[in-house]
Write an enzyme that holds these catalytic residues in place. Structure first.
Site, PDB file in Angstrom:
ATOM      1  N   SER A  80       0.828  -1.201   0.000  1.00 34.35           N
ATOM      2  CA  SER A  80       0.000   0.000   0.000  1.00 34.35           C
ATOM      3  C   SER A  80       0.861   1.250   0.000  1.00 34.35           C
ATOM      4  CB  SER A  80      -0.893   0.035   1.239  1.00 34.35           C
ATOM      5  OG  SER A  80      -1.595  -1.171   1.357  1.00 34.35           O
ATOM      6  N   GLU A 123      -1.760  -5.317  12.582  1.00 35.50           N
ATOM      7  CA  GLU A 123      -2.464  -5.072  11.333  1.00 35.50           C
ATOM      8  C   GLU A 123      -3.908  -5.540  11.433  1.00 35.50           C
ATOM      9  OE1 GLU A 123      -0.955  -7.076   7.864  1.00 35.50           O
ATOM     10  OE2 GLU A 123      -1.911  -5.666   6.513  1.00 35.50           O
ATOM     11  N   GLU A 127     -10.598 -17.282   6.457  1.00 36.23           N
ATOM     12  CA  GLU A 127     -10.375 -18.695   6.744  1.00 36.23           C
ATOM     13  C   GLU A 127      -9.108 -18.901   7.572  1.00 36.23           C
ATOM     14  OE1 GLU A 127     -11.318 -17.428   3.816  1.00 36.23           O
ATOM     15  OE2 GLU A 127     -13.368 -18.162   3.965  1.00 36.23           O
TER      16      GLU A 127
END
Lengths: 390, 371
Positions: free
Chosen positions: A170, A253, A375
């Site tokens: 990013s 994060e 997941e």
């Protein structure tokens, strides 16, 4: 300075007065989106004089990083005064003066794993918004198997020679420095040969290229390293033990993504959207779904607060942060589907380059992929929190 | 915002409650009562009173422990884990909170009797299939030196054995709350055979005479007294349901670790791991809503409805999910009466309806949030 006031309630009153006198009117719009924020860095162009003034005044009070140690320019606030700080900021709709990956991620990692010299070198420029950092973790082909890092850093005596490619970095095109995971031992098992390396983006051989997403223009880039020379002193922590730092940062994060997803740092709740339009939902099915989403969102917001309270009381949140990430992202996706439904055909137009509801909606689909898929999060909860086998 | 961590005192209270209840009221106790068609255990309630639980919300000058709503919810949470049947919610939470809203020696004496375990109460509000206090039709008309009550109440929890009844009646210009001896002439109580074996009754009022001093609070103004009592009851019930859900979850995770199929523990299968992880996540969110409701009630009883409705809505949804997932992950054994999980499923369904179901509380939240 404000932060010299140790008494919580006295601090509140002083802070309230100071904010009233010092927060420019333009910085009180409650904006929490990434584009409105000040990210700092060498090439930062302030969007207004007010943004610049606001940053400078907050730096002066140590409040760009309210909880960091004062020796690096932070505020040194403990949880009680930190809460007061955010409550008073929210009360007048004040924008954060500075946001960055340096504040959210690298700073906490350096405070825990860095040498004194690294802290003295890298933390103050983050606090003052002088250096903008980006994160170099993901690689093409790695996906959820993050530890299969292939970017290699060869030992060349006094420096490392870095070659490889990162993806999903990013703001790499706007960043001054990158903190990256690189492979320093080709032979060791995959988790044991990784180091955490700080690289100046101006070094010869570093290049970036933006990625266009289904949601249009994005902040994501590909970052390439071709024979990049990096001083050995730029390794944080122990060589070949960078995975420990990576895991620690991933926790941060996750918390960051989930906090954003809760509508606390980005986006608005359904109730807020309705209030701003001075309307109520009349379609019964849509209203019922919106209500469920609102209920779950409120409970999620309380959970974020509870976990922060626990962390402040010294009870480590640890792997349970995977739950925040999972729930926050699922909720954000539900919320965006509903907001699109509420807006109806009026939300079907966009230019693909600027923030808009359809762009946010499409972008929200990445929430359950980035920073560890839903997941992967469920697997972490099952194995490390619930102790299930396998 | 209040701190959302359990305090040391709360942890100790929960621990003491757990030890006491595991000893005297495990799920097998409910099973015995169910098999004997018994819905109230006076001995157990006497011992719970001796622990100070009956008077958890009774002021100290009336002989109570005055520990506050958060503490009452900690006890309710532990009661829920082993599905303990007791008058705790009706008497010590709902009636005690109602009586605290009025002054006078009569209320103080009633509170003292609650604290000592001497009297039990039941709340008679509902008349239809759904919780709807405003729709109450039972009439109380003026007659000489008092009132005469006519009508019927349904699903009065603890109503078959309670010593006294709090009865919501329609009066000339509003609603009025009466505090009546359950044995008054004209009252007929029929015990319901509920799916979860908790006590409930249908109660008929035929020309039941009430005196002026049977009015709790003010005439034509039931809600000043009743609304806080209902709110406290909803929060405690939500806490009980979160205990129920936590226990059902604990049994399920235990089973996933121990049950073997295809040569391995079934908890190693990703499909089941993810179901369990999602359920745990839901439990965590609900736990936050429960803690918050207790803090908000203790801070400002009159303005805690959003927090309480959030807790009841979340607890209702989570308990439903927890018992459904528990039966699914236990497989066939989960469907047998010999196994305990069925009791959890039944209690979750009954508690879902009592004092307002998910939709009722969602609507409260909608009104408060402008949706």
């Amino acid at each position: 300075m404000l932060i010299d006031q140790q008494d919580t309630e006295a601090f509140r009153l002083e802070l309230r007065q100071w904010l009233a006198a010092n927060c420019p009117a333009e910085m009180r719009d409650g904006a929490r989106d990434e584009t409105a924020a000040c990210w700092g860095g060498r090439s930062w162009q302030f969007s207004s004089e007010a943004q610049k003034t606001w940053l400078e005044r907050m730096i002066g009070q140590g409040l760009t990083t309210p909880t960091w140690p004062r020796e690096y320019g932070g505020g040194g606030l403990e949880r009680a005064r930190e809460k007061v700080f955010f409550e008073e900021m929210a009360a007048i709709g004040a924008r954060l003066p500075l946001v960055s990956f340096g504040i959210w991620m690298l700073g906490p990692a350096l405070l825990k794993f860095g040498t004194d010299e690294q802290k003295r070198t890298y933390l103050p420029p983050i606090v003052r918004g002088e250096i903008r950092w980006c994160q170099g973790y993901s690689e093409p082909g790695a996906g959820s198997d993050l530890a299969s890092v292939a970017t290699r850093a060869e030992d060349r005596g006094d420096h490392y020679l870095v070659n490889g490619q990162k993806i999903w970095t990013s703001y790499a095109d706007k960043a001054d420095w990158i903190f990256a995971l690189v492979r320093t031992d080709q032979e060791a098992p995959k988790h044991k040969g990784i180091s955490f390396l700080l690289i100046d983006m101006q070094t010869k051989g570093v290049s970036t290229r933006p990625i266009r997403l289904i949601s249009g223009a994005s902040v994501f880039c590909e970052t390439f390293f071709d024979d990049v020379e990096v001083p050995k002193a730029n390794v944080v922590g122990v060589v070949n033990q960078g995975w420990d730092i990576a895991k620690y940062l991933l926790t941060h994060e996750r918390e960051m993504i989930s906090a954003g997803a809760a509508g606390l740092t980005g986006g608005r709740s359904i109730a807020q959207v309705l209030a701003s339009q001075d309307s109520r939902l009349t379609d019964a099915t849509l209203r019922a779904r919106a209500l469920e989403c609102e209920i779950d969102g409120l409970a999620f917001g309380l959970t974020l607060e509870r976990y922060k309270d626990q962390a402040a009381a010294g009870q480590a949140v640890g792997d349970a942060s995977a739950m925040l990430k999972y729930m926050g992202c699922e909720l954000n996706q539900r919320r965006h589907e509903l907001l699109m439904g509420m807006a109806g055909m009026a939300a079907l137009e966009w230019d693909g380059d600027h923030d808009s509801l359809p762009a946010d909606w499409l972008r929200s689909r990445a929430n359950s992929i980035e920073g560890g898929t839903s997941e992967v999060m469920l697997g972490i909860i099952a194995k490390r929190v619930l102790g299930l086998p396998g | 915002m209040a701190n959302l961590i359990e305090t040391e005192e709360e942890r100790m209270l929960a621990g003491a409650a757990r030890r006491f209840l595991d000893d005297l009221a495990p799920v097998s106790h409910l099973r015995q009562m169910r098999d004997r068609m018994q819905t109230h255990d006076p001995d157990l309630w006497y011992q719970m009173s001796a622990m100070g639980w009956a008077g958890v919300l009774v002021p100290e000058q009336a002989g109570g422990d005055d520990m506050g709503f958060s503490a009452a919810m900690v006890i309710a949470h532990e009661l829920g884990k082993t599905l303990v049947i007791s008058p705790f919610l009706s008497t010590s939470v709902i009636a005690a909170t109602a009586l605290r809203q009025v002054s006078g020696s009569q209320a103080t004496e009633a509170l003292a009797s609650i604290a000592s375990g001497g009297i039990t109460y039941a709340l008679a509000i509902d008349e239809g299939a759904k919780f709807a206090p405003e729709a109450s039709q039972l009439r109380a008309r003026r007659d000489g030196n008092g009132y005469v009550l006519d009508g019927q109440k349904t699903f009065v929890v603890d109503g078959s054995f309670a010593d006294r009844l709090l009865v919501l009646a329609r009066t000339d210009n509003g609603q009025t709350l009466f505090d009546l001896d359950a044995e008054r002439p004209g009252i007929r109580r029929d015990r319901m055979k509920t799916i979860d074996s908790r006590d409930a009754a249908t109660i008929r009022f035929d020309g039941v005479r009430a005196d002026f001093d049977n009015v709790l609070g003010h005439f034509d103004d039931a809600m000043t007294v009743l609304a806080p009592a209902i709110r406290a009851g909803q929060a405690a019930l939500a806490a009980e349901m979160s205990g129920l859900a936590a226990a059902a979850f604990g049994m399920t995770v235990g089973y996933l670790k121990e049950r073997r199929q295809f040569g391995v523990a079934i908890g190693s299968f990703q499909a089941l791991q993810h179901r369990a992880a999602i359920l745990w996540s839901e439990l965590e969110l609900t736990a936050s809503a429960i803690l918050n409701a207790g803090r908000m009630l203790d801070q400002d009883l009159d303005n805690a409805q959003l927090a309480v409705s959030l807790a009841k809505a979340r607890a209702t949804a989570t308990a439903k999910l927890a018992v459904a997932e528990a039966v699914q992950m236990h497989g066939g054994i989960g469907m047998t009466d010999a196994f305990d999980i069925g009791f959890y499923m039944k209690r979750a369904r009954v508690s879902a309806e009592w004092l307002g179901d998910y939709s009722y509380h969602a609507e409260q939240i909608a009104q408060l949030r402008g949706i």
